[in-house]
Scaffold this motif. Sequence first.
Motif, short mmCIF file in Angstrom:
data_model
loop_
_atom_site.label_atom_id
_atom_site.label_comp_id
_atom_site.label_asym_id
_atom_site.label_seq_id
_atom_site.Cartn_x
_atom_site.Cartn_y
_atom_site.Cartn_z
N ILE A 199 0.66 -1.22 -0.21
CA ILE A 199 -0.12 -0.05 -0.12
C ILE A 199 0.71 1.13 0.11
O ILE A 199 0.42 2.19 -0.73
N ALA A 200 2.07 1.16 0.72
CA ALA A 200 2.72 2.48 0.54
C ALA A 200 3.44 2.78 -0.59
O ALA A 200 3.29 3.94 -1.24
N CYS A 201 4.06 1.48 -1.24
CA CYS A 201 4.44 2.05 -2.68
C CYS A 201 3.24 2.31 -3.47
O CYS A 201 3.47 3.02 -4.66
N TYR A 202 2.05 1.72 -3.49
CA TYR A 202 1.15 2.06 -4.35
C TYR A 202 0.78 3.19 -4.36
O TYR A 202 0.52 3.83 -5.29
N ASP A 249 9.39 3.73 3.71
CA ASP A 249 9.62 5.29 3.70
C ASP A 249 10.37 5.68 2.28
O ASP A 249 10.38 7.07 2.29
N LYS A 250 10.70 4.92 1.68
CA LYS A 250 11.17 5.33 0.02
C LYS A 250 10.31 4.69 -0.99
O LYS A 250 11.12 4.41 -1.72
N GLY A 251 9.13 4.55 -0.83
CA GLY A 251 8.30 4.02 -1.94
C GLY A 251 8.25 5.09 -3.08
O GLY A 251 8.33 6.41 -2.64
N ALA A 252 7.95 4.78 -4.26
CA ALA A 252 7.92 3.32 -4.64
C ALA A 252 9.23 2.65 -4.90
O ALA A 252 10.14 3.17 -5.30
N ASN A 279 2.54 5.69 -3.72
CA ASN A 279 3.70 6.67 -4.04
C ASN A 279 4.14 6.33 -5.61
O ASN A 279 5.18 6.25 -5.89
N GLY A 280 3.22 5.50 -6.54
CA GLY A 280 3.53 5.54 -7.69
C GLY A 280 3.64 4.13 -8.35
O GLY A 280 4.42 4.15 -9.47
N TYR A 281 3.46 3.21 -7.63
CA TYR A 281 3.70 1.71 -7.98
C TYR A 281 3.16 1.49 -9.45
O TYR A 281 3.75 0.83 -10.20
#
Length: 169
Positions: free
Chosen positions: A98-101, A141-144, A103-105
């Motif tokens: 979800i965090a990467c999603y 903390d560094k997604g995606a 942030n641009g996954y």
Amino acid sequence: MKIVTDKTPKVDIKAILTSDEIAGIHEYMHHYPQARAAVLDALKLVQKRNGWVNDAQVNAIANILHIDVTDVEGVATFFNRIYRSPVGRHVILICDSIACYLNGYEALAESFKRELGIGFGQTTKDGRFTLLPICCLGNCDKGASVLIDEDTYGPVRPDEVAFLLEQYA
């Protein structure tokens, strides 16, 4: 300790695994109170040679550890970094948590697919890259984020994909 049953056919271990792999598995067995605890270590060791673990190798590991082949197969299929079919020289894992999603996954995944000309679960024709999703890289903390082989990158923008792939030429 579970004894090898009819589910685990006897195999010529020396014809399937290298002497270093056999010795390494025996060494791992001595690190644990039960030999079956060495399954993951054995799978990772065997995978180092060809990048994946085939059925004969799973069977050989079961024979060495004196456990059912289904137990080894269960571990091999549970862990998403044990590959049960051939992969490219470089495996690209794109985090779809979800965090990467958030942030641009999606855009990042599309950029990798476009640059490589393949979809998830596929390998480039030259055998260079395999593209896979992964549920979490622990790099929220560094997604995606992306993992290529053992190298973690993040945050990665879609316009950085071509440059990133060049690093693995």
